[in-house]
Motif scaffolding. Structure first.
Motif, PDB file in Angstrom:
ATOM      1  N   ASP A  30       0.926  -1.185   0.051  1.00  0.00           N
ATOM      2  CA  ASP A  30       0.113  -0.222   0.068  1.00  0.00           C
ATOM      3  C   ASP A  30       0.949   1.227   0.187  1.00  0.00           C
ATOM      4  OD1 ASP A  30      -2.489   1.549   0.182  1.00  0.00           O
ATOM      5  OD2 ASP A  30      -1.692   2.087   2.128  1.00  0.00           O
ATOM      6  N   TYR A  68       4.715   6.714   2.271  1.00  0.00           N
ATOM      7  CA  TYR A  68       4.539   5.620   3.199  1.00  0.00           C
ATOM      8  C   TYR A  68       4.175   4.302   2.566  1.00  0.00           C
ATOM      9  CZ  TYR A  68       3.757   9.461   6.619  1.00  0.00           C
ATOM     10  OH  TYR A  68       3.916  10.661   7.645  1.00  0.00           O
ATOM     11  N   SER A 111       3.534   0.484   2.749  1.00  0.00           N
ATOM     12  CA  SER A 111       3.083  -0.451   3.800  1.00  0.00           C
ATOM     13  C   SER A 111       3.362  -1.877   3.030  1.00  0.00           C
ATOM     14  CB  SER A 111       1.693  -0.342   4.474  1.00  0.00           C
ATOM     15  OG  SER A 111       1.844   0.700   5.338  1.00  0.00           O
ATOM     16  N   ASP A 138       2.913  -8.341   6.393  1.00  0.00           N
ATOM     17  CA  ASP A 138       3.803  -9.463   6.859  1.00  0.00           C
ATOM     18  C   ASP A 138       3.792 -10.907   6.366  1.00  0.00           C
ATOM     19  OD1 ASP A 138       1.187 -10.226   8.049  1.00  0.00           O
ATOM     20  OD2 ASP A 138       2.186 -11.166   9.722  1.00  0.00           O
ATOM     21  N   ASN A 192       5.131  -3.126  12.751  1.00  0.00           N
ATOM     22  CA  ASN A 192       3.933  -3.151  13.453  1.00  0.00           C
ATOM     23  C   ASN A 192       3.230  -4.384  13.499  1.00  0.00           C
ATOM     24  OD1 ASN A 192       3.007   0.008  13.478  1.00  0.00           O
ATOM     25  ND2 ASN A 192       4.245  -0.304  11.744  1.00  0.00           N
ATOM     26  N   SER A 231       8.187  -6.515  16.550  1.00  0.00           N
ATOM     27  CA  SER A 231       8.231  -5.598  15.624  1.00  0.00           C
ATOM     28  C   SER A 231       9.497  -4.901  15.227  1.00  0.00           C
ATOM     29  CB  SER A 231       7.260  -4.331  16.103  1.00  0.00           C
ATOM     30  OG  SER A 231       7.667  -3.848  17.494  1.00  0.00           O
ATOM     31  N   LEU A 279      -3.925   0.359  12.595  1.00  0.00           N
ATOM     32  CA  LEU A 279      -4.930   1.006  11.455  1.00  0.00           C
ATOM     33  C   LEU A 279      -6.287   0.942  11.812  1.00  0.00           C
ATOM     34  CD1 LEU A 279      -2.605   0.131   8.175  1.00  0.00           C
ATOM     35  CD2 LEU A 279      -2.518   2.261   9.390  1.00  0.00           C
ATOM     36  N   LYS A 288      -4.524  -6.499   8.751  1.00  0.00           N
ATOM     37  CA  LYS A 288      -4.142  -5.149   8.344  1.00  0.00           C
ATOM     38  C   LYS A 288      -3.178  -4.387   9.240  1.00  0.00           C
ATOM     39  CE  LYS A 288      -6.260  -1.095   6.621  1.00  0.00           C
ATOM     40  NZ  LYS A 288      -5.893  -1.134   5.207  1.00  0.00           N
ATOM     41  N   ASN A 289      -3.157  -4.733  10.645  1.00  0.00           N
ATOM     42  CA  ASN A 289      -2.271  -4.242  11.511  1.00  0.00           C
ATOM     43  C   ASN A 289      -0.733  -4.801  11.560  1.00  0.00           C
ATOM     44  OD1 ASN A 289      -4.121  -2.304  12.322  1.00  0.00           O
ATOM     45  ND2 ASN A 289      -4.850  -3.662  13.801  1.00  0.00           N
ATOM     46  N   ARG A 315       1.875  -5.266   9.835  1.00  0.00           N
ATOM     47  CA  ARG A 315       2.748  -4.612   8.497  1.00  0.00           C
ATOM     48  C   ARG A 315       3.988  -4.256   8.875  1.00  0.00           C
ATOM     49  NH1 ARG A 315      -0.027  -1.191  11.513  1.00  0.00           N
ATOM     50  NH2 ARG A 315       0.560   1.026  11.350  1.00  0.00           N
ATOM     51  N   THR A 316       4.638  -3.886   7.872  1.00  0.00           N
ATOM     52  CA  THR A 316       6.129  -3.165   7.822  1.00  0.00           C
ATOM     53  C   THR A 316       6.040  -1.919   7.209  1.00  0.00           C
ATOM     54  OG1 THR A 316       7.366  -5.164   8.715  1.00  0.00           O
ATOM     55  CG2 THR A 316       8.579  -3.237   7.629  1.00  0.00           C
ATOM     56  N   GLN A 317       6.188  -0.666   7.591  1.00  0.00           N
ATOM     57  CA  GLN A 317       6.159   0.427   6.832  1.00  0.00           C
ATOM     58  C   GLN A 317       7.458   0.933   6.707  1.00  0.00           C
ATOM     59  OE1 GLN A 317       3.636   3.518   8.752  1.00  0.00           O
ATOM     60  NE2 GLN A 317       2.485   3.537   6.878  1.00  0.00           N
TER      61      GLN A 317
END
Length: 283
Positions: free
Chosen positions: A140, A149, A151, A154, A193, A211, A244, A255-256, A258-260
């Protein structure tokens, strides 16, 4: 890279390091934790700036709508003047001037909003140009006030329940590394995250550790495999505390997790990008 305390203890147990060495490792870990806190503060400031960009665009849209209503009122007044034999030419001329002034201001507001939108389009197109449609399902990309950003899910990056990079992630990371290399003077923050499910691994204490380790894995892959300058890279973990969406469904948890990757241009680069934004289309 952040070294969790449990890994230090495990290292002592395996290699029988001296008390002096253990003290040094503890000191290093404390400094890394302090660095991570500073990193979180910087990120919060960046997110605050991004939020300000959204508010500014919304404000411009509201101003445009208000001015359009005002222009309609002026036009209605002009029509009444033209239909009334008792109104003088002076009043009509004044209304015409006000209408023209209002229309000019509306166009300025529209141009300002278009400029901001165009800049975001330029950056987004540059960042996604080499990603396939399948890769975009797990990636994303958002651009807010010149800050990029990216994203990454994982399940695309890591082996299940691990912080090791999966074979599947290689192609996508390689393309993102190419983008990072193209913007060679930008700062790059890798942020891990998780969801709120406690981790149950003997060598990982909690989601903070997971994380941070995942972010560190991405940083090291970018450095060693794709030759990104490590001086530009920073690894940080936010655990489960930057969701998120709510963690009350499996889809929300996914959805939460993730690595940004946050790519931040400096002021001179930001101004250069503004100059590259496409010209606005006149209405």
């Amino acid at each position: 890279m952040i070294i969790p305390a449990t890994l230090i203890v495990a290292l002592m147990a395996q290699s029988c390091v001296s008390n002096k060495k253990f003290t040094e490792l503890q000191s290093t870990n404390t400094k890394l934790q302090q660095s991570n806190e500073q990193l979180n503060q910087r990120l919060q400031a960046s997110e605050s700036d991004a939020s300000g960009g959204k508010i500014r665009i919304k404000s411009l849209e509201e101003q445009i709508a208000a001015e359009q209503i005002n222009a309609k009122s002026l036009q209605d007044a002009l029509s009444k003047c033209l239909n009334s034999s008792n109104q003088g030419n002076v009043n009509i001329s004044k209304l015409v001037d006000e209408i023209n002034s209002s229309n000019k201001y509306i166009q300025q507001l529209v141009n300002a909003k278009n400029k901001s939108d165009s800049l975001n389009v330029v950056l987004t197109n540059n960042l996604t140009r080499s990603l396939s449609q399948q890769e975009m399902n797990d990636v994303d990309v958002q651009v807010l006030k010149g800050v990029v950003y990216i994203s990454l899910a994982d399940n695309m990056l890591y082996k299940s329940g691990s912080y090791e990079i999966s074979d599947r992630a290689g192609a996508t990371l390689g393309k993102i590394a190419k983008i990072i290399t193209d913007y060679s003077s930008y700062d790059v923050l890798i942020e891990g995250n998780t969801d709120n499910v406690p981790i149950s691994k003997t060598n990982i204490r909690n989601n903070w550790d997971l994380s941070a380790l995942r972010a560190s894995s991405v940083v090291q892959a970018l450095q060693t495999t794709y030759s990104v300058d490590p001086k530009r890279l920073t690894a940080g973990g936010r655990g489960e505390f930057n969701p998120l969406v709510a963690n009350d469904t499996e889809a929300g948890k996914a959805k939460n997790r993730r690595t940004q990757i946050i790519i931040t241009p400096k002021l001179d680069q930001f101004m250069e990008l503004i100059g590259k934004a496409p010209a606005e289309t006149k209405p």
